[in-house]
Design a protein around this motif. Structure first.
Motif, PDB file in Angstrom:
ATOM      1  N   GLY A   1       0.569  -1.395  -0.469  1.00 35.50           N
ATOM      2  CA  GLY A   1       0.139  -0.193  -0.155  1.00 35.50           C
ATOM      3  C   GLY A   1       0.647   1.494   0.050  1.00 35.50           C
ATOM      4  N   VAL A   2       0.046   2.046   0.084  1.00 35.06           N
ATOM      5  CA  VAL A   2       0.910   3.599  -0.096  1.00 35.06           C
ATOM      6  C   VAL A   2       0.575   4.752   1.385  1.00 35.06           C
ATOM      7  CG1 VAL A   2       1.111   5.684  -1.021  1.00 35.06           C
ATOM      8  CG2 VAL A   2       1.273   4.021  -2.430  1.00 35.06           C
ATOM      9  N   LEU A   3       1.409   5.627   1.445  1.00 29.78           N
ATOM     10  CA  LEU A   3       1.378   5.704   2.689  1.00 29.78           C
ATOM     11  C   LEU A   3       1.242   7.430   2.974  1.00 29.78           C
ATOM     12  CD1 LEU A   3       2.499   3.661   6.056  1.00 29.78           C
ATOM     13  CD2 LEU A   3       0.244   4.024   5.196  1.00 29.78           C
ATOM     14  N   VAL A   4       1.108   8.327   3.248  1.00 24.03           N
ATOM     15  CA  VAL A   4       1.294   9.778   2.970  1.00 24.03           C
ATOM     16  C   VAL A   4       1.779  10.179   4.246  1.00 24.03           C
ATOM     17  CG1 VAL A   4       1.037  12.000   1.984  1.00 24.03           C
ATOM     18  CG2 VAL A   4       0.313  10.104   0.687  1.00 24.03           C
ATOM     19  N   VAL A   5       2.949  10.513   4.776  1.00 24.51           N
ATOM     20  CA  VAL A   5       3.097  11.250   5.667  1.00 24.51           C
ATOM     21  C   VAL A   5       2.939  12.493   5.794  1.00 24.51           C
ATOM     22  CG1 VAL A   5       4.494  11.189   7.816  1.00 24.51           C
ATOM     23  CG2 VAL A   5       4.261   9.115   5.915  1.00 24.51           C
TER      24      VAL A   5
ATOM     25  N   GLU B   1      -3.028  15.861   7.807  1.00 21.87           N
ATOM     26  CA  GLU B   1      -4.120  15.008   9.301  1.00 21.87           C
ATOM     27  C   GLU B   1      -5.048  14.015   8.618  1.00 21.87           C
ATOM     28  OE1 GLU B   1      -4.585  18.818  10.565  1.00 21.87           O
ATOM     29  OE2 GLU B   1      -2.991  18.740  11.916  1.00 21.87           O
ATOM     30  N   PRO B   2      -5.992  13.434   9.403  1.00 21.69           N
ATOM     31  CA  PRO B   2      -7.366  12.924   8.769  1.00 21.69           C
ATOM     32  C   PRO B   2      -8.156  14.210   7.919  1.00 21.69           C
ATOM     33  CG  PRO B   2      -6.302  12.226  11.046  1.00 21.69           C
ATOM     34  CD  PRO B   2      -5.242  13.373  10.766  1.00 21.69           C
TER      35      PRO B   2
ATOM     36  N   LYS C   1      -6.346  17.443   5.207  1.00 21.83           N
ATOM     37  CA  LYS C   1      -5.570  18.828   5.316  1.00 21.83           C
ATOM     38  C   LYS C   1      -3.498  19.095   5.195  1.00 21.83           C
ATOM     39  CE  LYS C   1      -4.770  22.734   8.142  1.00 21.83           C
ATOM     40  NZ  LYS C   1      -4.874  23.462  10.055  1.00 21.83           N
ATOM     41  N   VAL C   2      -2.811  18.962   4.796  1.00 20.93           N
ATOM     42  CA  VAL C   2      -1.282  19.192   4.455  1.00 20.93           C
ATOM     43  C   VAL C   2      -0.979  20.146   5.367  1.00 20.93           C
ATOM     44  CG1 VAL C   2       0.644  19.358   2.751  1.00 20.93           C
ATOM     45  CG2 VAL C   2      -1.805  18.390   2.061  1.00 20.93           C
ATOM     46  N   VAL C   3       0.050  19.484   5.906  1.00 18.74           N
ATOM     47  CA  VAL C   3       0.720  19.997   7.481  1.00 18.74           C
ATOM     48  C   VAL C   3       2.050  20.166   7.103  1.00 18.74           C
ATOM     49  CG1 VAL C   3      -1.372  19.851   9.221  1.00 18.74           C
ATOM     50  CG2 VAL C   3       0.270  18.200   8.950  1.00 18.74           C
ATOM     51  N   GLY C   4       2.400  19.464   6.751  1.00 22.27           N
ATOM     52  CA  GLY C   4       4.132  19.064   5.739  1.00 22.27           C
ATOM     53  C   GLY C   4       4.718  18.069   7.315  1.00 22.27           C
ATOM     54  N   VAL C   5       6.162  17.536   6.478  1.00 23.34           N
ATOM     55  CA  VAL C   5       7.048  17.352   6.994  1.00 23.34           C
ATOM     56  C   VAL C   5       8.414  17.717   7.664  1.00 23.34           C
ATOM     57  CG1 VAL C   5       8.190  14.870   7.813  1.00 23.34           C
ATOM     58  CG2 VAL C   5       6.258  14.932   6.863  1.00 23.34           C
ATOM     59  N   ALA C   6       8.825  18.327   9.100  1.00 26.86           N
ATOM     60  CA  ALA C   6       9.460  18.814   9.658  1.00 26.86           C
ATOM     61  C   ALA C   6      11.290  18.212   9.360  1.00 26.86           C
ATOM     62  CB  ALA C   6       9.302  19.696  11.066  1.00 26.86           C
ATOM     63  N   GLN C   7      11.103  17.180   9.711  1.00 26.58           N
ATOM     64  CA  GLN C   7      12.572  16.259   9.662  1.00 26.58           C
ATOM     65  C   GLN C   7      11.789  14.820   8.524  1.00 26.58           C
ATOM     66  OE1 GLN C   7      13.709  16.677  13.456  1.00 26.58           O
ATOM     67  NE2 GLN C   7      14.807  18.557  13.465  1.00 26.58           N
TER      68      GLN C   7
ATOM     69  N   TYR D   1       4.154  19.690  -1.905  1.00 31.49           N
ATOM     70  CA  TYR D   1       2.602  19.094  -2.359  1.00 31.49           C
ATOM     71  C   TYR D   1       2.225  20.581  -1.377  1.00 31.49           C
ATOM     72  CZ  TYR D   1      -2.309  18.468  -2.828  1.00 31.49           C
ATOM     73  OH  TYR D   1      -3.606  18.106  -3.235  1.00 31.49           O
ATOM     74  N   GLU D   2       0.924  22.053  -2.210  1.00 30.51           N
ATOM     75  CA  GLU D   2       0.529  22.922  -1.215  1.00 30.51           C
ATOM     76  C   GLU D   2       1.619  23.438  -0.443  1.00 30.51           C
ATOM     77  OE1 GLU D   2      -2.800  22.227   0.879  1.00 30.51           O
ATOM     78  OE2 GLU D   2      -3.663  21.163  -1.036  1.00 30.51           O
ATOM     79  N   GLY D   3       2.776  23.348  -1.306  1.00 31.09           N
ATOM     80  CA  GLY D   3       4.426  24.362  -0.208  1.00 31.09           C
ATOM     81  C   GLY D   3       4.853  23.562   1.035  1.00 31.09           C
ATOM     82  N   GLN D   4       4.134  22.074   0.668  1.00 33.19           N
ATOM     83  CA  GLN D   4       5.128  21.467   2.190  1.00 33.19           C
ATOM     84  C   GLN D   4       5.789  20.877   1.547  1.00 33.19           C
ATOM     85  OE1 GLN D   4       4.564  22.418   5.604  1.00 33.19           O
ATOM     86  NE2 GLN D   4       2.581  23.849   5.311  1.00 33.19           N
ATOM     87  N   ASP D   5       6.418  19.701   2.740  1.00 32.20           N
ATOM     88  CA  ASP D   5       7.250  18.919   1.958  1.00 32.20           C
ATOM     89  C   ASP D   5       6.433  17.601   2.440  1.00 32.20           C
ATOM     90  OD1 ASP D   5       9.229  19.766   0.683  1.00 32.20           O
ATOM     91  OD2 ASP D   5      10.685  19.836   3.129  1.00 32.20           O
ATOM     92  N   VAL D   6       6.085  16.412   1.856  1.00 32.60           N
ATOM     93  CA  VAL D   6       5.770  15.315   2.336  1.00 32.60           C
ATOM     94  C   VAL D   6       5.805  14.063   2.341  1.00 32.60           C
ATOM     95  CG1 VAL D   6       2.870  16.614   2.189  1.00 32.60           C
ATOM     96  CG2 VAL D   6       3.720  15.169   0.689  1.00 32.60           C
ATOM     97  N   MET D   7       5.665  13.228   2.940  1.00 29.36           N
ATOM     98  CA  MET D   7       6.109  11.645   2.268  1.00 29.36           C
ATOM     99  C   MET D   7       5.370  10.421   1.874  1.00 29.36           C
ATOM    100  SD  MET D   7       8.920  11.430   5.012  1.00 29.36           S
ATOM    101  CE  MET D   7       8.453   9.311   5.129  1.00 29.36           C
TER     102      MET D   7
END
Length: 98
Positions: A1-5, A8-9, A12-18, A47-53
């Motif tokens: 499967g695929v996870l997007v870190v 939020e549920p 909402k894109v909050v991003g990953v700081a580190q 994505y939307e100006g944030q880093d996501v994994m």
């Protein structure tokens, strides 16, 4: 499967700081908690100006998967869930047939 870190549920894109620390912690947790260990691949995306994994998870072996606490997990209704008694018995009967 695929996870997007980094979401939020509800999406909402909050991003990953580190992302380096997050990916290492995720790898370590999976290695310590799940047998057999699945293959994990990580991709850092904007994505939307944030880093996501994006984390792709592939099974190295066929299920069932066992947690460090001895819990047995199976796929049911498209989700990973704790195996109930009848599912454990079915898994065991398949092993004895080998």
């Amino acid at each position: 499967g695929v996870l997007v870190v980094g979401c939020e549920p509800g999406g909402k894109v909050v991003g990953v700081a580190q992302p380096d620390k997050v990916s290492e912690a995720l790898r370590r947790s999976v290695a310590e908690q799940i047998t057999p260990q699945p293959y994990l691949s990580f991709e850092l995306m904007g994505y939307e100006g944030q880093d996501v994994m994006r984390v792709e998870v592939k099974a190295a072996e066929h299920p069932p998967f066992v947690g460090a606490n001895g819990a047995i997990y199976v796929r049911r209704d498209g989700e990973t869930q704790l195996a109930d008694r009848s599912e454990m018995l079915a898994l065991l009967s398949g092993l004895t047939a080998l």
